[in-house]
Design an enzyme around this catalytic site. Structure first.
Site, mmCIF file in Angstrom:
data_model
loop_
_atom_site.group_PDB
_atom_site.id
_atom_site.type_symbol
_atom_site.label_atom_id
_atom_site.label_comp_id
_atom_site.label_asym_id
_atom_site.label_seq_id
_atom_site.Cartn_x
_atom_site.Cartn_y
_atom_site.Cartn_z
ATOM 1 N N CYS A 139 0.813 -1.225 0.000
ATOM 2 C CA CYS A 139 0.000 0.000 0.000
ATOM 3 C C CYS A 139 0.849 1.280 0.000
ATOM 4 C CB CYS A 139 -0.958 -0.021 1.171
ATOM 5 S SG CYS A 139 -0.259 -0.681 2.678
ATOM 6 N N GLN A 172 1.174 5.004 9.166
ATOM 7 C CA GLN A 172 0.219 4.097 8.545
ATOM 8 C C GLN A 172 -0.996 3.843 9.448
ATOM 9 O OE1 GLN A 172 3.959 1.813 6.523
ATOM 10 N NE2 GLN A 172 2.048 0.689 6.432
ATOM 11 N N ARG A 224 3.133 2.637 12.588
ATOM 12 C CA ARG A 224 1.670 2.589 12.678
ATOM 13 C C ARG A 224 1.209 3.729 13.581
ATOM 14 N NH1 ARG A 224 -0.965 -0.423 9.352
ATOM 15 N NH2 ARG A 224 -0.047 -2.393 10.015
ATOM 16 N N HIS A 232 -2.886 6.070 4.561
ATOM 17 C CA HIS A 232 -1.494 6.090 4.990
ATOM 18 C C HIS A 232 -0.831 7.394 4.531
ATOM 19 C CE1 HIS A 232 -2.046 2.064 6.163
ATOM 20 N NE2 HIS A 232 -1.414 1.417 5.203
HETATM 21 P P1 NAP Z 1 -9.099 -8.525 6.716
HETATM 22 O O1 NAP Z 1 -9.918 -7.302 6.870
HETATM 23 O O2 NAP Z 1 -8.554 -9.152 7.950
HETATM 24 O O3 NAP Z 1 -9.994 -9.605 5.909
HETATM 25 C C1 NAP Z 1 -9.492 -10.824 5.424
HETATM 26 C C2 NAP Z 1 -10.547 -11.922 5.556
HETATM 27 O O4 NAP Z 1 -10.767 -12.256 6.938
HETATM 28 C C3 NAP Z 1 -11.956 -11.590 5.114
HETATM 29 O O5 NAP Z 1 -12.099 -11.537 3.745
HETATM 30 C C4 NAP Z 1 -12.750 -12.732 5.743
HETATM 31 O O6 NAP Z 1 -12.613 -13.906 4.939
HETATM 32 C C5 NAP Z 1 -12.011 -12.950 7.032
HETATM 33 N N1 NAP Z 1 -12.753 -12.458 8.198
HETATM 34 C C6 NAP Z 1 -12.797 -13.110 9.381
HETATM 35 N N2 NAP Z 1 -13.535 -12.422 10.269
HETATM 36 C C7 NAP Z 1 -13.985 -11.311 9.650
HETATM 37 C C8 NAP Z 1 -14.802 -10.214 10.063
HETATM 38 N N3 NAP Z 1 -15.330 -10.154 11.298
HETATM 39 N N4 NAP Z 1 -15.063 -9.223 9.188
HETATM 40 C C9 NAP Z 1 -14.583 -9.287 7.948
HETATM 41 N N5 NAP Z 1 -13.797 -10.303 7.509
HETATM 42 C C10 NAP Z 1 -13.491 -11.313 8.338
HETATM 43 O O7 NAP Z 1 -7.831 -8.263 5.793
HETATM 44 P P2 NAP Z 1 -7.578 -7.066 4.747
HETATM 45 O O8 NAP Z 1 -7.038 -5.883 5.427
HETATM 46 O O9 NAP Z 1 -8.768 -6.914 3.874
HETATM 47 O O10 NAP Z 1 -6.343 -7.673 3.908
HETATM 48 C C11 NAP Z 1 -6.490 -8.701 2.938
HETATM 49 C C12 NAP Z 1 -5.196 -8.840 2.156
HETATM 50 O O11 NAP Z 1 -4.914 -7.616 1.477
HETATM 51 C C13 NAP Z 1 -3.961 -9.131 3.018
HETATM 52 O O12 NAP Z 1 -3.093 -9.990 2.333
HETATM 53 C C14 NAP Z 1 -3.341 -7.776 3.173
HETATM 54 O O13 NAP Z 1 -1.945 -7.859 3.424
HETATM 55 C C15 NAP Z 1 -3.616 -7.166 1.819
HETATM 56 N N6 NAP Z 1 -3.610 -5.706 1.816
HETATM 57 C C16 NAP Z 1 -4.286 -5.027 2.776
HETATM 58 C C17 NAP Z 1 -4.272 -3.642 2.744
HETATM 59 C C18 NAP Z 1 -5.015 -2.834 3.779
HETATM 60 O O14 NAP Z 1 -4.875 -1.606 3.762
HETATM 61 N N7 NAP Z 1 -5.796 -3.422 4.669
HETATM 62 C C19 NAP Z 1 -3.582 -2.959 1.737
HETATM 63 C C20 NAP Z 1 -2.914 -3.706 0.742
HETATM 64 C C21 NAP Z 1 -2.945 -5.075 0.800
HETATM 65 P P3 NAP Z 1 -13.620 -15.133 4.959
HETATM 66 O O15 NAP Z 1 -14.919 -14.691 4.358
HETATM 67 O O16 NAP Z 1 -12.936 -16.151 4.117
HETATM 68 O O17 NAP Z 1 -13.778 -15.521 6.404
#
Ligand code: NAP
Length: 376
Positions: A136, A163, A268, A275
């Protein structure tokens, strides 16, 4: 009609991706299939006023292999568990991923089309089928500085990042707000302006260090604090987040390793979303500041130069102002006292848009436009 599987769509990045795709009408002509690792059988999201079928199992290789495209925002562990076995059984669809796991693979490309659209085109022509969003802060830095990179004006960069909590995912955002609530609850008897300020200070300090303070996800207080470490430890003292800056920039721009050193500290902070990063840039030549501003402004359609003035900086160059917007503001542009080749800059952008969901959405759109997947 192309079948497009969405994995990880419930998370932070996935939710923003869904919203952007709905806003831009990207689902039209596609047949979306929604997967989950934890909610199999639960209805998927409503798309275009139509309820989706119950979610499929994101580990079911047969179900995944029936897709023409898989878009995953699930995370690196999922990608590592599924991508190779799926390819191993001969699946030749397009894999579009937000996680870092495949970014440096030989047969993948990091996508940021306003910056490396020509490389994406060449990769498609050469048969590459794995496209990954970049880190990001790296993607946001390149959106801000593409005009200077294009002119080969950058010798090195030292980014110091600020961040937001959402960069760590949905659960971490909830924890930050829970931390804010715990601080307020502990301090509510000391908020009267007539009360002793040291009582308020002591109360907040005690709350932050209490065993019951919610810190399961960050491992430390983030509210009322800053955390100068993001991701795992690398040899040599860098954090993994810091290590990615130079490596991924080279990969996105097609530069030789080490051609443009980029190294700094990643921190962070208690912002919810977007960010920020303070950049120290050594230029390859002493270019006047107004020329620098015009090169940066011409870098792409989304970068916005904010004049180096107090009011406009406070109004336009903050995470709160940047959140939910595709614009990438950059300001505080001035030459440092070290000399004419040292440029200071501060840039901020919504990491869930250009730093995560937007390049993935646009990669899917590129596949549609180029006729590589069929739409009806
Ligand atoms: P996240 O919010 O933790 O979500 C990932 C997965 O966790 C969801 O799709 C869901 O999958 C599961 N999950 C379990 N409990 C949940 C809940 N209560 N609410 C929503 N989802 C839940 O992760 P993320 O930030 O989106 O990141 C996903 C990927 O993108 C990672 O590899 C990260 O490194 C990358 N990334 C993130 C960012 C950022 O700014 N956040 C930026 C660039 C890249 P299921 O439906 O399969 O349970």
């Amino acid at each position: 009609m192309a079948r497009v599987g969405f994995v990880g769509w419930r998370g932070m990045v996935g939710s923003v991706l869904m919203q952007r795709m709905i806003d831009e009408g990207d689902f039209a002509g596609l047949s979306p299939v929604f997967f989950s690792t934890s909610q199999v059988g639960v209805p998927g999201p409503e798309v275009g006023g139509t309820a989706s079928a119950p979610m499929e199992n994101a580990y079911d290789l047969d179900a995944l292999a029936a897709m023409d495209v898989i878009v995953t925002c699930q995370g690196g562990d999922y990608t590592k568990a599924v991508h190779e076995p799926l390819r191993g059984r001969g699946w030749a669809g397009y894999w579009i991923d937000a996680a870092s796991a495949l970014r440096l693979e030989r047969d993948s490309l990091i996508v940021l089309d306003p910056v490396n659209g020509d490389r994406i085109e060449r990769a498609l022509e050469s048969g590459i089928r794995t496209y990954v969003g970049g880190n990001c802060t790296v993607s946001l830095m390149l959106m801000a500085l593409s005009g200077l990179f294009r002119e080969s004006l950058i010798e090195w960069i030292s980014p110091m990042t600020y961040q937001a909590a959402s960069g760590a995912g949905a659960a971490n955002m909830r924890e930050l707000v829970a931390q804010m609530g715990a601080i307020h609850a502990g301090a509510r008897n000391h908020l009267d302006p007539a009360s002793a300020i040291l009582e308020l200070d002591r109360s907040v300090g005690a709350t932050l260090m209490a065993d019951a303070f919610p810190r399961q996800h960050f491992g430390a207080p983030l509210a009322g604090n800053v955390l100068p470490w993001i991701d795992s430890e690398m040899p040599g003292g860098q954090s993994r987040e810091e290590w990615k800056a130079e490596v991924e920039t080279a990969r996105i721009l097609g530069l030789a390793d080490g051609a443009v050193p980029i190294d700094g500290l990643c921190v962070r902070v208690g912002a919810m979303r977007s960010h920020a990063q303070a950049l120290t840039i050594r230029l390859s030549e002493d270019v006047p500041i107004d020329r620098i501003e015009s090169l940066i402004a011409g870098g792409n359609d989304w970068v916005r130069v904010v004049p180096n003035e107090r009011e406009r900086t406070l109004q336009q160059l903050t995470p709160a102002a940047a959140s939910g917007r595709l614009d990438v503001p950059i300001g505080r542009l001035r030459k440092l006292s070290m000399g004419g080749r040292y440029l200071a800059a501060f840039t901020v952008g919504d990491q869930l848009l250009w730093g995560a969901a937007e390049p993935l959405r646009r990669m899917l759109a590129i596949l549609r436009r180029s006729g590589r997947i069929s739409v009806e």
